[in-house]
Design a protein around this motif. Sequence first.
Motif, PDB file in Angstrom:
ATOM      1  N   MET A   1      94.206 103.030  42.162  1.00  0.00           N
ATOM      2  CA  MET A   1      93.658 101.818  41.601  1.00  0.00           C
ATOM      3  C   MET A   1      93.580 101.982  40.090  1.00  0.00           C
ATOM      4  SD  MET A   1      89.526 101.229  41.986  1.00  0.00           S
ATOM      5  CE  MET A   1      89.450 102.567  43.094  1.00  0.00           C
ATOM      6  N   ILE A   2      94.028 100.980  39.384  1.00  0.00           N
ATOM      7  CA  ILE A   2      94.014 100.985  37.922  1.00  0.00           C
ATOM      8  C   ILE A   2      93.202  99.792  37.439  1.00  0.00           C
ATOM      9  CG2 ILE A   2      95.421 100.764  35.836  1.00  0.00           C
ATOM     10  CD1 ILE A   2      97.701 102.122  37.419  1.00  0.00           C
ATOM     11  N   VAL A   3      92.217 100.070  36.608  1.00  0.00           N
ATOM     12  CA  VAL A   3      91.449  99.003  35.958  1.00  0.00           C
ATOM     13  C   VAL A   3      92.131  98.728  34.631  1.00  0.00           C
ATOM     14  CG1 VAL A   3      89.219  98.313  35.037  1.00  0.00           C
ATOM     15  CG2 VAL A   3      89.317  99.794  37.052  1.00  0.00           C
ATOM     16  N   ARG A   4      92.399  97.463  34.367  1.00  0.00           N
ATOM     17  CA  ARG A   4      93.066  97.088  33.119  1.00  0.00           C
ATOM     18  C   ARG A   4      92.395  95.863  32.516  1.00  0.00           C
ATOM     19  NH1 ARG A   4      95.942  92.525  33.766  1.00  0.00           N
ATOM     20  NH2 ARG A   4      96.595  91.958  35.866  1.00  0.00           N
ATOM     21  N   PRO A   5      92.566  95.678  31.201  1.00  0.00           N
ATOM     22  CA  PRO A   5      92.051  94.444  30.586  1.00  0.00           C
ATOM     23  C   PRO A   5      92.828  93.241  31.124  1.00  0.00           C
ATOM     24  CG  PRO A   5      92.584  96.086  28.911  1.00  0.00           C
ATOM     25  CD  PRO A   5      93.131  96.589  30.209  1.00  0.00           C
ATOM     26  N   ALA A   6      92.142  92.150  31.322  1.00  0.00           N
ATOM     27  CA  ALA A   6      92.798  90.916  31.768  1.00  0.00           C
ATOM     28  C   ALA A   6      93.657  90.343  30.641  1.00  0.00           C
ATOM     29  CB  ALA A   6      91.753  89.892  32.196  1.00  0.00           C
ATOM     30  N   THR A   7      94.679  89.620  31.025  1.00  0.00           N
ATOM     31  CA  THR A   7      95.543  88.914  30.080  1.00  0.00           C
ATOM     32  C   THR A   7      95.517  87.422  30.407  1.00  0.00           C
ATOM     33  OG1 THR A   7      97.550  89.007  31.444  1.00  0.00           O
ATOM     34  CG2 THR A   7      97.079  90.938  30.023  1.00  0.00           C
ATOM     35  N   VAL A   8      96.108  86.617  29.545  1.00  0.00           N
ATOM     36  CA  VAL A   8      96.149  85.172  29.806  1.00  0.00           C
ATOM     37  C   VAL A   8      96.892  84.855  31.102  1.00  0.00           C
ATOM     38  CG1 VAL A   8      95.844  84.442  27.411  1.00  0.00           C
ATOM     39  CG2 VAL A   8      98.135  84.853  28.284  1.00  0.00           C
ATOM     40  N   ASP A   9      97.824  85.718  31.508  1.00  0.00           N
ATOM     41  CA  ASP A   9      98.531  85.498  32.775  1.00  0.00           C
ATOM     42  C   ASP A   9      97.605  85.612  33.981  1.00  0.00           C
ATOM     43  OD1 ASP A   9     100.916  85.104  31.407  1.00  0.00           O
ATOM     44  OD2 ASP A   9     101.532  87.208  31.588  1.00  0.00           O
ATOM     45  N   ASP A  10      96.458  86.269  33.812  1.00  0.00           N
ATOM     46  CA  ASP A  10      95.502  86.449  34.901  1.00  0.00           C
ATOM     47  C   ASP A  10      94.545  85.267  35.064  1.00  0.00           C
ATOM     48  OD1 ASP A  10      96.312  89.106  35.626  1.00  0.00           O
ATOM     49  OD2 ASP A  10      95.264  89.844  33.839  1.00  0.00           O
ATOM     50  N   ILE A  11      94.569  84.328  34.155  1.00  0.00           N
ATOM     51  CA  ILE A  11      93.558  83.266  34.163  1.00  0.00           C
ATOM     52  C   ILE A  11      93.518  82.475  35.476  1.00  0.00           C
ATOM     53  CG2 ILE A  11      92.845  81.095  33.056  1.00  0.00           C
ATOM     54  CD1 ILE A  11      93.531  82.455  30.353  1.00  0.00           C
ATOM     55  N   PRO A  12      94.636  82.093  36.081  1.00  0.00           N
ATOM     56  CA  PRO A  12      94.525  81.390  37.373  1.00  0.00           C
ATOM     57  C   PRO A  12      93.809  82.220  38.440  1.00  0.00           C
ATOM     58  CG  PRO A  12      96.711  81.076  36.454  1.00  0.00           C
ATOM     59  CD  PRO A  12      96.025  82.110  35.596  1.00  0.00           C
ATOM     60  N   GLU A  13      94.077  83.504  38.489  1.00  0.00           N
ATOM     61  CA  GLU A  13      93.415  84.365  39.463  1.00  0.00           C
ATOM     62  C   GLU A  13      91.958  84.602  39.104  1.00  0.00           C
ATOM     63  OE1 GLU A  13      94.183  86.360  42.574  1.00  0.00           O
ATOM     64  OE2 GLU A  13      95.088  84.378  42.545  1.00  0.00           O
ATOM     65  N   LEU A  14      91.656  84.692  37.811  1.00  0.00           N
ATOM     66  CA  LEU A  14      90.250  84.811  37.397  1.00  0.00           C
ATOM     67  C   LEU A  14      89.467  83.570  37.829  1.00  0.00           C
ATOM     68  CD1 LEU A  14      90.738  86.324  33.838  1.00  0.00           C
ATOM     69  CD2 LEU A  14      89.671  87.464  35.794  1.00  0.00           C
ATOM     70  N   THR A  15      90.103  82.420  37.743  1.00  0.00           N
ATOM     71  CA  THR A  15      89.470  81.174  38.178  1.00  0.00           C
ATOM     72  C   THR A  15      89.224  81.206  39.687  1.00  0.00           C
ATOM     73  OG1 THR A  15      90.582  80.002  36.382  1.00  0.00           O
ATOM     74  CG2 THR A  15      89.651  78.660  38.158  1.00  0.00           C
ATOM     75  N   ARG A  16      90.204  81.679  40.447  1.00  0.00           N
ATOM     76  CA  ARG A  16      90.050  81.776  41.903  1.00  0.00           C
ATOM     77  C   ARG A  16      88.891  82.707  42.266  1.00  0.00           C
ATOM     78  NH1 ARG A  16      91.217  85.250  45.942  1.00  0.00           N
ATOM     79  NH2 ARG A  16      92.240  86.734  44.534  1.00  0.00           N
ATOM     80  N   LEU A  17      88.818  83.862  41.595  1.00  0.00           N
ATOM     81  CA  LEU A  17      87.735  84.798  41.889  1.00  0.00           C
ATOM     82  C   LEU A  17      86.383  84.219  41.479  1.00  0.00           C
ATOM     83  CD1 LEU A  17      89.360  88.222  40.920  1.00  0.00           C
ATOM     84  CD2 LEU A  17      88.834  87.377  43.215  1.00  0.00           C
ATOM     85  N   ARG A  18      86.367  83.470  40.385  1.00  0.00           N
ATOM     86  CA  ARG A  18      85.102  82.845  39.958  1.00  0.00           C
ATOM     87  C   ARG A  18      84.633  81.825  41.005  1.00  0.00           C
ATOM     88  NH1 ARG A  18      81.739  83.931  36.142  1.00  0.00           N
ATOM     89  NH2 ARG A  18      80.588  82.306  35.063  1.00  0.00           N
ATOM     90  N   GLU A  19      85.569  81.113  41.597  1.00  0.00           N
ATOM     91  CA  GLU A  19      85.207  80.194  42.682  1.00  0.00           C
ATOM     92  C   GLU A  19      84.580  80.959  43.844  1.00  0.00           C
ATOM     93  OE1 GLU A  19      88.573  77.792  43.798  1.00  0.00           O
ATOM     94  OE2 GLU A  19      88.760  76.944  41.792  1.00  0.00           O
TER      95      GLU A  19
END
Length: 154
Positions: A1-19
């Motif tokens: 498992m690798i923890v990485r900084p989020a990028t703008v490409d991750d925004i749709p998935e960040l939105t899904r997780l926030r939901e």
Amino acid sequence: MIVRPATVDDIPELTRLRELLFKPLIDSDVPARTWEWQSAFERDMKERLGGDELGVFVIDGRDGDLAACGIGVVQYRLPTPYQANALAGYILGMVTDPAYRTLGYGRSIMNELLSWFQEKEVSRVELHATPEAAHLYRSMGFREHQISLTWHAP
């Protein structure tokens, strides 16, 4: 498992997780307002991601999705006898997709967020925890400090 900084490409998935994060609150005593919060969230992420006051870390899932994310913000507070630099951190979005829970992803992301806060010279970090996640944060040194109360505008 690798923890990485989020990028703008991750925004749709960040939105899904926030939901997913807010789904349990649907039955709360403060009903959600009906507005396009997702658009506002995505706009803010695009504007603030990578800045000095917002830290967003993620772990990739198996199929191009995100397994987990954590969001932290640096806030200015007034100096106190216990905190001279007036910087505080707040964790406002720890969430792991149900398919990836109990694998240590939350702990890994929290460790990355705490390191990020230390790099920013933040010495105090606060969060609100669900009953299910409180044991994780306690095991990492978080403790109850004061009663937390919230006011919502009518």
